[in-house]
Design an enzyme around this catalytic site. Structure first.
Site, PDB file in Angstrom:
ATOM      1  N   TYR A  49      -1.530  11.707   2.285  1.00 23.78           N
ATOM      2  CA  TYR A  49      -2.391  12.100   1.171  1.00 23.78           C
ATOM      3  C   TYR A  49      -2.327  13.609   0.945  1.00 23.78           C
ATOM      4  CZ  TYR A  49      -4.346   7.415   1.744  1.00 23.78           C
ATOM      5  OH  TYR A  49      -4.496   6.058   1.835  1.00 23.78           O
ATOM      6  N   ASP A  55       0.850  -1.182   0.000  1.00 20.42           N
ATOM      7  CA  ASP A  55       0.000   0.000   0.000  1.00 20.42           C
ATOM      8  C   ASP A  55       0.896   1.246   0.000  1.00 20.42           C
ATOM      9  OD1 ASP A  55      -3.025   0.880   0.499  1.00 20.42           O
ATOM     10  OD2 ASP A  55      -1.846   1.987   1.972  1.00 20.42           O
ATOM     11  N   HIS A  97      -6.715  -6.822  -0.664  1.00 22.51           N
ATOM     12  CA  HIS A  97      -5.690  -5.774  -0.600  1.00 22.51           C
ATOM     13  C   HIS A  97      -4.588  -6.082   0.414  1.00 22.51           C
ATOM     14  CE1 HIS A  97      -4.096  -1.775  -1.267  1.00 22.51           C
ATOM     15  NE2 HIS A  97      -4.098  -1.543   0.035  1.00 22.51           N
TER      16      HIS A  97
END
Length: 319
Positions: A231, A101, A294
């Protein structure tokens, strides 16, 4: 063999908490969002038993590591520099790097920016995408997915934190670790992404309530602002990476992804990974697609551990 030990290491102006075990060549294990070092609990002892010095940090902003306040302190450059400091702390010129990730993003960029410090990279779930010189990431996401795409919602300081605060931390972990939506993580208009994500009533067999509580307790201590700042620093990272436009990742690389990962099944990712474009940016690449989702290192721990080990052994025997 000694058990997993914990300590804090001074690097790049901050303290990073690390979990480590074993002796031998250095292997860094880099977690994603929303995780901590504990996400590698299956791989750490396995790789240590096979003769490697395994180090799994809480990345900056996470767990017991320092969490600078400013989003501008969370660019890829900062995270890569933290890891270079770790290598220097252990007096290692090179290491194997494994990431999932966001950890995969960091691993790719460590390999791009400092290939002289990387023996080989294993990335899980997130492939390498080169910088688009014509589009800032958030401009691209807003244009393609709209303002309610999760990355766009995360941009506003405090917004996601306020939404998260409506839930207990165990519920937050369940919502994010077991994402099952198939529509590109775009919330309906007027709804926060965390409200849109479902809370599973039954846990999958590969994780227990007690294991989830470890994550919940740690995030209750540290909060989510540090992780969300990754982010919020995406556009600044984009600006800083301009000198590397067109550069390829040349270190030996392996990419592992679950066939049911929402990221694999959307965004055109499957075609990108299985076609020739991905390999044009990462020429020395092997791709492995497993049955799973994931957080594949948790769902299929032995398969992932075996894939990592075979890669390490191959490169170790080549040197």
């Amino acid at each position: 063999m000694d058990e997993v030990s914990h300590k804090k290491v001074q690097t790049n102006g901050i303290l990073l908490h690390i979990a480590e075990q074993g002796e031998g060549q250095l292997v860094l294990l880099l977690h994603g969002f929303p995780e901590i070092w504990y996400s590698w609990r299956h791989q750490i002892p396995f790789l240590a038993r096979h003769g490697y010095h395994v180090v799994a940090p809480d990345l900056r902003g996470y767990g017991d590591s320092d969490a600078p306040l400013a989003p501008s302190s969370y660019t890829i450059m900062h995270i890569v520099a933290d890891l270079i400091g770790l290598l220097d702390h252990f007096s290692e010129q090179k290491a194997f790097v494994v990431g999932l990730d966001w950890g995969a993003q960091v691993a790719w960029h460590l390999s791009l920016l400092r290939p002289d410090r990387v023996k080989g990279v294993v990335a899980l779930s997130v492939p390498y995408y080169p910088r688009d010189p014509n589009n800032k990431p958030t401009d691209f996401f807003r244009r393609v997915f709209g303002d309610d795409f999760y990355v766009c919602q995360f941009q506003e300081a405090g917004r996601a934190e306020r939404a998260f605060a409506r839930y207990d931390y165990l519920t937050l972990m369940k919502k994010y670790l077991f994402i099952s939506k198939t529509d590109s993580l775009i919330a309906p208009p007027g709804m926060e992404m965390i409200d849109y994500l479902e809370t599973p009533s039954v846990l999958p067999s590969w994780i227990t309530e007690e294991e989830l509580q470890v994550y919940a307790d740690k995030f209750q201590e540290s909060g989510f602002t540090g992780p969300l700042n990754y982010y919020r620093a995406m556009d600044l990272t984009w600006e800083l990476l301009a000198p590397w436009d067109g550069a390829k990742i040349t270190v030996p690389s392996k990419f592992i992804v679950g066939n049911e990962d929402i990221g694999f099944r959307t965004f055109g990712t499957r075609d990108y990974i299985q076609g020739s474009i991905f390999k044009s940016f990462v020429p020395n690449l092997e791709v492995v697609i497993l049955e799973g989702h994931h957080f594949i290192q948790l769902e299929k721990p032995q398969e992932v551990s075996d894939e990592i080990l075979s890669f390490l052994h191959k490169l170790s025997s080549d040197t």
